[in-house]
Enzyme design. Structure first.
Site, PDB file in Angstrom:
ATOM      1  N   HIS A  99      49.172   2.715  40.293  1.00 31.67           N
ATOM      2  CA  HIS A  99      49.285   3.935  41.311  1.00 31.67           C
ATOM      3  C   HIS A  99      50.933   3.920  41.889  1.00 31.67           C
ATOM      4  O   HIS A  99      51.598   3.150  41.788  1.00 31.67           O
ATOM      5  CB  HIS A  99      48.538   4.604  42.275  1.00 31.67           C
ATOM      6  CG  HIS A  99      48.348   3.540  44.021  1.00 31.67           C
ATOM      7  ND1 HIS A  99      47.934   2.273  43.442  1.00 31.67           N
ATOM      8  CD2 HIS A  99      49.164   2.958  44.409  1.00 31.67           C
ATOM      9  CE1 HIS A  99      47.896   1.554  44.601  1.00 31.67           C
ATOM     10  NE2 HIS A  99      48.350   2.115  45.063  1.00 31.67           N
ATOM     11  N   HIS A 101      52.987   6.512  44.525  1.00 25.48           N
ATOM     12  CA  HIS A 101      53.434   7.028  45.492  1.00 25.48           C
ATOM     13  C   HIS A 101      54.643   7.952  45.558  1.00 25.48           C
ATOM     14  O   HIS A 101      55.587   7.361  45.330  1.00 25.48           O
ATOM     15  CB  HIS A 101      53.826   6.177  47.682  1.00 25.48           C
ATOM     16  CG  HIS A 101      52.526   5.105  47.214  1.00 25.48           C
ATOM     17  ND1 HIS A 101      52.035   5.532  48.277  1.00 25.48           N
ATOM     18  CD2 HIS A 101      52.428   4.038  46.994  1.00 25.48           C
ATOM     19  CE1 HIS A 101      50.838   4.415  48.539  1.00 25.48           C
ATOM     20  NE2 HIS A 101      50.861   3.662  47.801  1.00 25.48           N
TER      21      HIS A 101
END
Ligand code: AMP
Ligand code: ZN
Length: 134
Positions: A99, A101
């Site tokens: 992922h 951010h």
């Protein structure tokens, strides 16, 4: 992957606050945000981190992060953006599904860089460069 919370978010079996979605990636609000609008961008297919992702998957996540960064910047009136991407325990990763951010930033928003700035010795730079490029 059955025990992965981000896979469950993609499947819809865990709720999320969807920001953006395309064929390959999904973006949703981080529920422990560093700042207002803090969004996570993930590939829909499970892959653990940068080292296990193929370049195409990583590229799709990065280009979706760019779309999300522009969306947040336009809609939230933010003044800048920080993008972080943690890998493995030593790299501060806590959820082991790749992922990025995307964090909207404002002047004087109180966030701090996670490292101190100090100049390197030229000998150290040359030594590490030799190890990287040998
Ligand atoms: P990292 O520490 O880089 O692995 O980031 C994992 C992030 O996932 C953290 O910022 C958490 O706040 C966030 N997070 C964990 N569970 C959820 C969830 N169910 N929905 C949204 N964000 C989550
Ligand atoms: Zn997963």
């Amino acid at each position: 992957m059955s025990d992965c919370i981000f896979c469950k978010i993609v499947e819809g079996s865990i709720p999320s606050y969807k920001v953006y979605e395309d064929e390959h990636c999904y973006a949703f609000l981080d529920i422990f945000p560093a700042n207002r609008g803090h969004t996570l961008v993930i590939p829909k297919n499970h892959v653990k981190d940068i080292h296990e992702a193929d370049a195409q998957t990583y590229g799709r996540v990065a280009s979706t992060a760019k779309v999300v960064a522009d969306l947040l910047y336009a809609q939230l009136g933010s003044e800048g953006t920080s993008v972080f991407q943690m890998n493995r325990d030593a790299g501060w990763q806590t959820v082991f599904h790749l992922h990025m951010h995307v964090i909207p930033r404002w002047e004087n928003d109180g966030l701090h860089k996670p490292w101190d700035i100090a100049p390197a010795a030229e000998s150290d730079l040359l030594e590490v460069l030799q190890q990287i490029t040998k």
